[in-house]
Design an enzyme around this catalytic site. Structure first.
Site, PDB file in Angstrom:
ATOM      1  N   ARG A  50      12.419  -2.430  -1.543  1.00  0.00           N
ATOM      2  CA  ARG A  50      11.082  -1.927  -1.192  1.00  0.00           C
ATOM      3  C   ARG A  50      10.593  -0.914  -2.239  1.00  0.00           C
ATOM      4  O   ARG A  50       9.420  -0.903  -2.603  1.00  0.00           O
ATOM      5  CB  ARG A  50      11.100  -1.297   0.210  1.00  0.00           C
ATOM      6  CG  ARG A  50       9.705  -0.909   0.690  1.00  0.00           C
ATOM      7  CD  ARG A  50       9.699  -0.489   2.147  1.00  0.00           C
ATOM      8  NE  ARG A  50      10.460   0.728   2.375  1.00  0.00           N
ATOM      9  CZ  ARG A  50      10.712   1.247   3.576  1.00  0.00           C
ATOM     10  NH1 ARG A  50      10.259   0.643   4.666  1.00  0.00           N
ATOM     11  NH2 ARG A  50      11.411   2.353   3.705  1.00  0.00           N
ATOM     12  N   LYS A 149       5.303   2.573  -0.188  1.00  0.00           N
ATOM     13  CA  LYS A 149       5.774   3.884   0.286  1.00  0.00           C
ATOM     14  C   LYS A 149       5.521   4.868  -0.849  1.00  0.00           C
ATOM     15  O   LYS A 149       6.380   5.123  -1.696  1.00  0.00           O
ATOM     16  CB  LYS A 149       7.256   3.784   0.671  1.00  0.00           C
ATOM     17  CG  LYS A 149       7.696   4.881   1.614  1.00  0.00           C
ATOM     18  CD  LYS A 149       8.977   4.495   2.310  1.00  0.00           C
ATOM     19  CE  LYS A 149       9.627   5.689   2.994  1.00  0.00           C
ATOM     20  NZ  LYS A 149       8.836   6.320   4.018  1.00  0.00           N
TER      21      LYS A 149
HETATM   22  N1  PMP Z   1       5.889   3.677   8.838  1.00  0.00           N
HETATM   23  C1  PMP Z   1       5.710   4.712   8.011  1.00  0.00           C
HETATM   24  C2  PMP Z   1       4.340   5.168   7.700  1.00  0.00           C
HETATM   25  C3  PMP Z   1       6.826   5.353   7.429  1.00  0.00           C
HETATM   26  O1  PMP Z   1       6.661   6.384   6.606  1.00  0.00           O
HETATM   27  C4  PMP Z   1       8.123   4.896   7.763  1.00  0.00           C
HETATM   28  C5  PMP Z   1       9.335   5.533   7.143  1.00  0.00           C
HETATM   29  N2  PMP Z   1       9.455   6.878   7.440  1.00  0.00           N
HETATM   30  C6  PMP Z   1       8.255   3.831   8.655  1.00  0.00           C
HETATM   31  C7  PMP Z   1       7.113   3.231   9.160  1.00  0.00           C
HETATM   32  C8  PMP Z   1       9.608   3.310   9.046  1.00  0.00           C
HETATM   33  O2  PMP Z   1      10.218   2.675   7.948  1.00  0.00           O
HETATM   34  P1  PMP Z   1      11.804   2.639   7.772  1.00  0.00           P
HETATM   35  O3  PMP Z   1      12.353   2.071   9.008  1.00  0.00           O
HETATM   36  O4  PMP Z   1      12.012   1.749   6.577  1.00  0.00           O
HETATM   37  O5  PMP Z   1      12.248   4.020   7.525  1.00  0.00           O
END
Ligand code: PMP
Length: 289
Positions: A50, A149
């Site tokens: 990612r 991200k």
């Molecule tokens: N949505 C947002 C906006 C995020 O910043 C995150 C991670 N903190 C997630 C969803 C969850 O993603 P992950 O499970 O990969 O941490």
């Protein structure tokens, strides 16, 4: 604490970057939050995939390849000797001038921090948390891909401010079409009639790695999990709600806009998934210690 910056380790006080870094000046860069459970890095490959995809979208050349980045992460975990930790991996655009042009910046910078994290108090995992609907819409794909991200979290921070002002830990964001998207740092799931639903990527979510993980776990447990457009109606009338995220893990939601979800207590399916996720994190991961 030993912090990795471009191949060198620094103590917390000495870990510094230039004030001309475009990561600071413009939020120009990408990052990942990754967990270490029992000395093993959880889903590192997925997080790095990612990261590289986010970097590609913003045309940022990550100076390390996948293999070298894996080694850098493992080395930083080893140096910090934390068996249960949170890794913050950041790639900034690097040092440039006082102008937006990213192509005038020097090399991208890689920063890796390994520290402890506790996003919500332990009691909330047992009793559930309260959230509100935010008035802030999630950034649409037509403005900037929410699948990236990036270091610019102001859209989410605006929604977080609403949560803090309302005295709750999280807020739920919608898109311009009125569909549920996600919370400020977590994905959302609803349980209705023993089926599990979560918004599809097309609504504008960050595709969470924990979300993918929980979908697999739930399907293995025999539940039907569907990606479906959800409205406020679907959430207000759901039997259970829960959030997923690397920092949050799996956590029940028991109140939305002061309305109890189901019977106002964490549901059986959610609690089963909280447990199954914990067990998975104990089994899986790339050994680092
Ligand atoms: N949505 C947002 C906006 C995020 O910043 C995150 C991670 N903190 C997630 C969803 C969850 O993603 P992950 O499970 O990969 O941490």
């Amino acid at each position: 604490m030993q912090i990795y910056i471009n191949g060198t380790f620094y103590s917390k006080n000495d870990a510094k970057i230039s004030v001309f870094d475009h990561g600071l000046l413009y939020g120009d860069g990408v990052f990942e939050g990754i967990r270490v459970y029992s000395g093993k890095v959880f889903r590192l490959k997925e997080h790095l995939d990612r990261l590289y995809e986010s970097a590609r979208y913003i045309m940022l050349n990550v100076p390390l390849d996948h293999k070298k980045m894996t080694e850098a992460v493992i080395e930083t975990v080893k140096k910090n000797k934390l068996a249960d930790a949170y890794i913050r991996l950041i790639v900034t655009r690097g040092t440039g001038g006082l102008g937006l042009d990213p192509f005038k910046c020097e090399a991208a910078q890689v920063i890796i921090i390994v520290d402890k994290i506790q996003l919500y108090p332990e009691a909330m995992y047992e009793h559930g948390l309260e959230i509100i609907s935010s008035s802030i819409l999630r950034t649409p794909e037509s403005s900037f891909s929410p699948r990236v991200k990036s270091l610019n979290y102001l859209n989410n921070i605006m929604a977080k401010i609403e949560a803090v002002h309302a005295g709750v830990p999280e807020s739920l964001m919608f898109n311009a079409d009125g569909f549920v998207v996600e919370c400020t740092g977590d994905n959302i799931f609803a349980v209705s009639n023993n089926e599990i639903f979560t918004p599809p990527t097309s609504t504008g979510i960050l595709e969470g790695i924990t979300r993918d993980c929980v979908i697999d776990i739930a399907r293995n447990l025999g539940y039907t999990v569907s990606e479906k457009l959800l409205t406020r109606h679907d959430l207000y009338t759901a039997d259970e709600l829960f959030l997923t995220g690397t920092a949050a893990e799996v956590i029940p939601v028991v109140l939305l806009d002061k309305r109890p979800i189901g019977n106002g207590k964490p549901g059986a399916i959610t609690l089963g998934l909280v447990k199954a996720f914990k067990e998975l994190t104990k089994r899986e991961g790339l050994p680092a210690l």
